[in-house]
Design a protein around this motif. Structure first.
Motif, PDB file in Angstrom:
ATOM      1  N   MET A 193      42.265  84.147  72.134  1.00 43.74           N
ATOM      2  CA  MET A 193      43.444  84.518  71.361  1.00 43.74           C
ATOM      3  C   MET A 193      43.957  83.342  70.539  1.00 43.74           C
ATOM      4  N   TRP A 194      43.743  82.135  71.067  1.00 46.76           N
ATOM      5  CA  TRP A 194      44.229  80.964  70.332  1.00 46.76           C
ATOM      6  C   TRP A 194      43.503  80.798  69.012  1.00 46.76           C
ATOM      7  N   TRP A 195      42.248  81.269  68.924  1.00 45.33           N
ATOM      8  CA  TRP A 195      41.491  81.153  67.682  1.00 45.33           C
ATOM      9  C   TRP A 195      42.085  82.011  66.582  1.00 45.33           C
ATOM     10  N   LEU A 196      42.722  83.118  66.958  1.00 45.40           N
ATOM     11  CA  LEU A 196      43.381  83.978  65.977  1.00 45.40           C
ATOM     12  C   LEU A 196      44.555  83.249  65.348  1.00 45.40           C
ATOM     13  N   PHE A 197      45.369  82.598  66.179  1.00 41.12           N
ATOM     14  CA  PHE A 197      46.507  81.832  65.663  1.00 41.12           C
ATOM     15  C   PHE A 197      46.023  80.659  64.800  1.00 41.12           C
ATOM     16  N   LEU A 198      44.947  80.046  65.228  1.00 37.66           N
ATOM     17  CA  LEU A 198      44.387  78.925  64.468  1.00 37.66           C
ATOM     18  C   LEU A 198      43.891  79.385  63.097  1.00 37.66           C
ATOM     19  N   SER A 199      43.192  80.509  63.055  1.00 35.34           N
ATOM     20  CA  SER A 199      42.667  80.990  61.767  1.00 35.34           C
ATOM     21  C   SER A 199      43.795  81.414  60.826  1.00 35.34           C
TER      22      SER A 199
END
Length: 67
Positions: free
Chosen positions: A1-7
């Motif tokens: 889920m953190w990758w979504l915020f990062l992108s």
């Protein structure tokens, strides 16, 4: 889920960078347009002066060819 915020964060940062560059280009184009307007006015004035200065020469050239 953190990758979504990062992108999403990276995409927003990229858009902000593009917005900054767009503002800089707009400012440069505005400055260039003002400079072109000043140059156009100076060329118009110089053209008028040249035309007034060439008028007596043209009259004298006409007198020379009539002799």
């Amino acid at each position: 889920m953190w990758w979504l915020f990062l992108s999403v964060g990276l995409a927003a940062a990229g858009l902000m960078v593009l917005a900054v560059f767009t503002a800089r280009v707009f400012a440069a184009v505005s400055g260039l347009a003002a400079q072109v307007a000043v140059s156009t006015e100076a060329l118009t004035v110089a053209s008028d002066r040249l035309q007034r200065a060439a008028e007596p020469v043209a009259k004298r050239a006409g007198e020379i060819t009539r002799r």
